[in-house]
Design a protein around this motif. Structure first.
Motif, PDB file in Angstrom:
ATOM      1  N   MET A  28       0.840  -1.207   0.000  1.00 55.14           N
ATOM      2  CA  MET A  28       0.000   0.000   0.000  1.00 55.14           C
ATOM      3  C   MET A  28       0.872   1.253   0.000  1.00 55.14           C
ATOM      4  O   MET A  28       0.594   2.203  -0.738  1.00 55.14           O
ATOM      5  N   LEU A  29       1.921   1.255   0.808  1.00 58.13           N
ATOM      6  CA  LEU A  29       2.802   2.416   0.871  1.00 58.13           C
ATOM      7  C   LEU A  29       3.521   2.640  -0.458  1.00 58.13           C
ATOM      8  O   LEU A  29       3.662   3.773  -0.922  1.00 58.13           O
ATOM      9  N   VAL A  34       5.289   6.480  -1.267  1.00 51.32           N
ATOM     10  CA  VAL A  34       6.228   6.838  -0.207  1.00 51.32           C
ATOM     11  C   VAL A  34       7.649   6.492  -0.640  1.00 51.32           C
ATOM     12  O   VAL A  34       7.863   5.616  -1.480  1.00 51.32           O
ATOM     13  N   ASP A  35       8.602   7.209  -0.094  1.00 49.41           N
ATOM     14  CA  ASP A  35      10.002   6.991  -0.467  1.00 49.41           C
ATOM     15  C   ASP A  35      10.602   5.776   0.209  1.00 49.41           C
ATOM     16  O   ASP A  35      11.496   5.133  -0.338  1.00 49.41           O
ATOM     17  N   ASP A  54      11.437  -2.774  -4.604  1.00 48.40           N
ATOM     18  CA  ASP A  54      12.788  -2.301  -4.946  1.00 48.40           C
ATOM     19  C   ASP A  54      12.911  -0.788  -4.840  1.00 48.40           C
ATOM     20  O   ASP A  54      13.962  -0.272  -4.484  1.00 48.40           O
ATOM     21  N   LYS A  55      11.828  -0.076  -5.159  1.00 52.18           N
ATOM     22  CA  LYS A  55      11.893   1.384  -5.160  1.00 52.18           C
ATOM     23  C   LYS A  55      11.806   1.992  -3.762  1.00 52.18           C
ATOM     24  O   LYS A  55      12.040   3.181  -3.595  1.00 52.18           O
ATOM     25  N   ALA A  85      19.164  -3.460   2.505  1.00 54.43           N
ATOM     26  CA  ALA A  85      18.926  -2.316   3.393  1.00 54.43           C
ATOM     27  C   ALA A  85      19.557  -1.073   2.783  1.00 54.43           C
ATOM     28  O   ALA A  85      20.672  -1.115   2.270  1.00 54.43           O
ATOM     29  N   GLY A  86      18.840   0.030   2.849  1.00 53.59           N
ATOM     30  CA  GLY A  86      19.360   1.294   2.350  1.00 53.59           C
ATOM     31  C   GLY A  86      19.971   2.146   3.443  1.00 53.59           C
ATOM     32  O   GLY A  86      20.889   2.925   3.205  1.00 53.59           O
ATOM     33  N   CYS A  87      19.464   2.018   4.646  1.00 56.39           N
ATOM     34  CA  CYS A  87      19.972   2.728   5.824  1.00 56.39           C
ATOM     35  C   CYS A  87      19.902   1.787   7.014  1.00 56.39           C
ATOM     36  O   CYS A  87      18.993   0.973   7.105  1.00 56.39           O
TER      37      CYS A  87
END
Length: 122
Positions: A28-29, A34-35, A54-55, A85-87
């Motif tokens: 949903m997000l 949403v980023d 992925d986005k 993980a991105g952060c």
């Protein structure tokens, strides 16, 4: 979805088992643009199987370097980076490192080095 609840609690409170609810909410997000999302290592594992995820920037909690004495629900910085993980959100391993680590600055530098290695594919 809180990683601290089990399937029965998730079903009772949110109407679906944990994995299904994580999938539903994250999807949903993503659809509304949403980023990113904050997720646990377990949720990261669920999401990395979905092309639409992925986005999303995945901000992951539960980071535990091997030298910090990991718990079952945690992964090392390297494992998390390799899993998408991105952060990383790192708490006690930096604020309360083991006695054999020379304080928070050394702990942070060690985690940064492990993260750089994973990003380089080493």
């Amino acid at each position: 979805v809180l990683a601290s609840i089990d399937n029965d609690e998730c079903l009772s409170m949110l109407g679906a088992v944990y994995e299904a609810k994580v999938f539903q909410l994250a999807h949903m997000l993503a659809e509304v643009g949403v980023d990113g999302i904050i997720c646990s290592p377990q949720e990261l594992d669920i999401l990395r199987q979905q092309p639409w995820a992925d986005k999303l920037l995945k901000v992951v909690t539960g980071v535990q370097p091997t030298w910090a004495g990991g718990r079952e629900e945690t992964l090392t910085p390297e494992q998390l980076i390799r899993a998408g993980a991105g952060c990383l959100v790192v708490g006690p391993p930096i604020t309360q490192p083991p006695a054999e680590i020379d304080g928070p600055v050394t702990a942070a530098l060690m985690i940064a080095a492990e993260t750089r290695t994973a990003l380089r594919g080493g």
